[in-house]
Scaffold this active site. Structure first.
Site, PDB file in Angstrom:
ATOM      1  N   HIS A 243      -3.417   4.216  -2.674  1.00  0.00           N
ATOM      2  CA  HIS A 243      -4.420   3.312  -2.102  1.00  0.00           C
ATOM      3  C   HIS A 243      -5.184   3.994  -0.969  1.00  0.00           C
ATOM      4  CE1 HIS A 243      -1.423   0.149  -3.569  1.00  0.00           C
ATOM      5  NE2 HIS A 243      -2.516  -0.117  -4.252  1.00  0.00           N
TER       6      HIS A 243
ATOM      7  N   GLY B 213      -8.062   3.551  -8.988  1.00  0.00           N
ATOM      8  CA  GLY B 213      -7.249   4.712  -9.324  1.00  0.00           C
ATOM      9  C   GLY B 213      -7.131   4.908 -10.822  1.00  0.00           C
ATOM     10  N   GLU B 214      -7.027   6.153 -11.224  1.00  0.00           N
ATOM     11  CA  GLU B 214      -6.921   6.472 -12.649  1.00  0.00           C
ATOM     12  C   GLU B 214      -5.528   6.203 -13.219  1.00  0.00           C
ATOM     13  OE1 GLU B 214      -8.335  10.453 -13.275  1.00  0.00           O
ATOM     14  OE2 GLU B 214     -10.444   9.826 -13.207  1.00  0.00           O
TER      15      GLU B 214
ATOM     16  N   MET C 217       2.347   7.190  -8.109  1.00  0.00           N
ATOM     17  CA  MET C 217       2.520   6.212  -7.038  1.00  0.00           C
ATOM     18  C   MET C 217       2.110   4.821  -7.529  1.00  0.00           C
ATOM     19  SD  MET C 217       1.341   8.199  -3.597  1.00  0.00           S
ATOM     20  CE  MET C 217       2.342   9.564  -2.990  1.00  0.00           C
TER      21      MET C 217
ATOM     22  N   LEU D 254       0.812  -1.215   0.000  1.00  0.00           N
ATOM     23  CA  LEU D 254       0.000   0.000   0.000  1.00  0.00           C
ATOM     24  C   LEU D 254       0.848   1.270   0.000  1.00  0.00           C
ATOM     25  CD1 LEU D 254      -2.866  -0.888   2.509  1.00  0.00           C
ATOM     26  CD2 LEU D 254      -2.705  -1.369   0.058  1.00  0.00           C
TER      27      LEU D 254
END
Length: 282
Positions: A37, A149-150, A186, A33
């Site tokens: 996240h 997430g994009e 990330m 993570l």
């Protein structure tokens, strides 16, 4: 914090909450993570009565056995990170056998062609694996909302298509890319980069931003050539692809149209580690 390793135990816990019409938010992950996240978790915690996060490195979406073997597995650390955020998050961390019941193969999915572009071209079978695990997790958790997430924008579009075509009653919510201080998107794979490579990888987002500027007054082909030329100046990188696509269909752009949304997609290797990113070009 409640941690479930078996889907039967998780379902038994969630069943009465579903009957009470509690809203369930779901964040599926492969662990390791990071703040990206956590941003998904924060959205779910804010919008739902109950939040479930799965941590499962799904073997059927890896077409590279070495990548699967090296994918970071940090469950103890992940649980501590979640506890620090909110002790009420429910964790589902199954073994492969609990998900696949001895038959670790993908179902076949048709996403109306979304699966044939970019990641689909370069990672055969990847999106069959994604569809298989997401569909099974949705059946187990039965969430009202699921958060993605994009950074994996193609995956996000594919999950939305999966839900639509299979009539799964889940609202799929895309959340903005979270970036490190230097602009690097990330990713759990960032953990495998050396400190030097992590610093150098800042150039990816810098070049994406330059591409966005160039695309305003130039064609898609000219913008792609610019990106390819820029990365040839940085020999530590191996560019797998940079493509400009229609956000809705993910089809490559030939001529720009004023009423469409476009996005630039990139996959690149540094230290033999594959990183992806994307940027809205509108």
């Amino acid at each position: 914090m409640l941690i479930f390793n078996k889907k039967s135990d998780l379902s038994a816990f969630l069943s009465p909450l579903i009957k009470q019409n509690k809203s369930i938010g779901f964040v599926p992950t492969m662990g390791a993570l990071h703040q990206g996240h956590l941003s998904l978790l924060k959205n779910s915690l804010y919008e739902n009565d109950v939040t479930v996060m799965s941590i499962f490195v799904n073997p059927t979406q890896f077409n590279n056995a070495e990548d699967l073997d090296k994918y970071p597995r940090t469950l103890e650390r992940d649980v501590q990170i979640m506890q620090d955020l909110n002790n009420n998050i429910i964790v589902y961390a199954p073994e492969v056998a609990d998900i696949y019941e001895g038959n670790t193969i993908s179902e076949n999915f048709d996403y109306d062609g979304l699966e044939n572009q970019m990641e689909g071209k370069h990672r055969p079978g990847h999106f069959d694996g994604v569809g298989t695990i997401v569909k099974r997790l949705f059946e187990i958790v039965q969430p009202n909302k699921a958060y993605f997430g994009e950074k994996d924008f193609q995956q996000l579009q594919i999950v939305k298509k999966l839900v639509l075509k299979h009539n799964i009653p889940v609202e799929v919510i895309g959340c903005p890319i979270q970036r490190e201080a230097n602009g690097l998107a990330m990713s759990s794979r960032n953990e495998r980069l050396s400190e030097s490579a992590r610093e150098k990888a800042a150039i990816i987002y810098q070049i994406l931003n330059l591409a966005k500027e160039i695309f305003q007054t130039n064609s898609a082909e000219e913008t792609i050539k610019f990106v390819e030329k820029e990365f040839k100046k940085h020999l530590e990188f191996e560019l797998e692809y940079f493509e400009i696509a229609d956000e809705a269909t993910l089809l490559p752009v030939s001529e720009k149209e004023s009423n469409k949304k476009y996005r630039g997609f990139i996959a690149i290797f540094i230290e033999n580690i594959r990183l992806i990113d994307n940027i809205s070009l509108n």
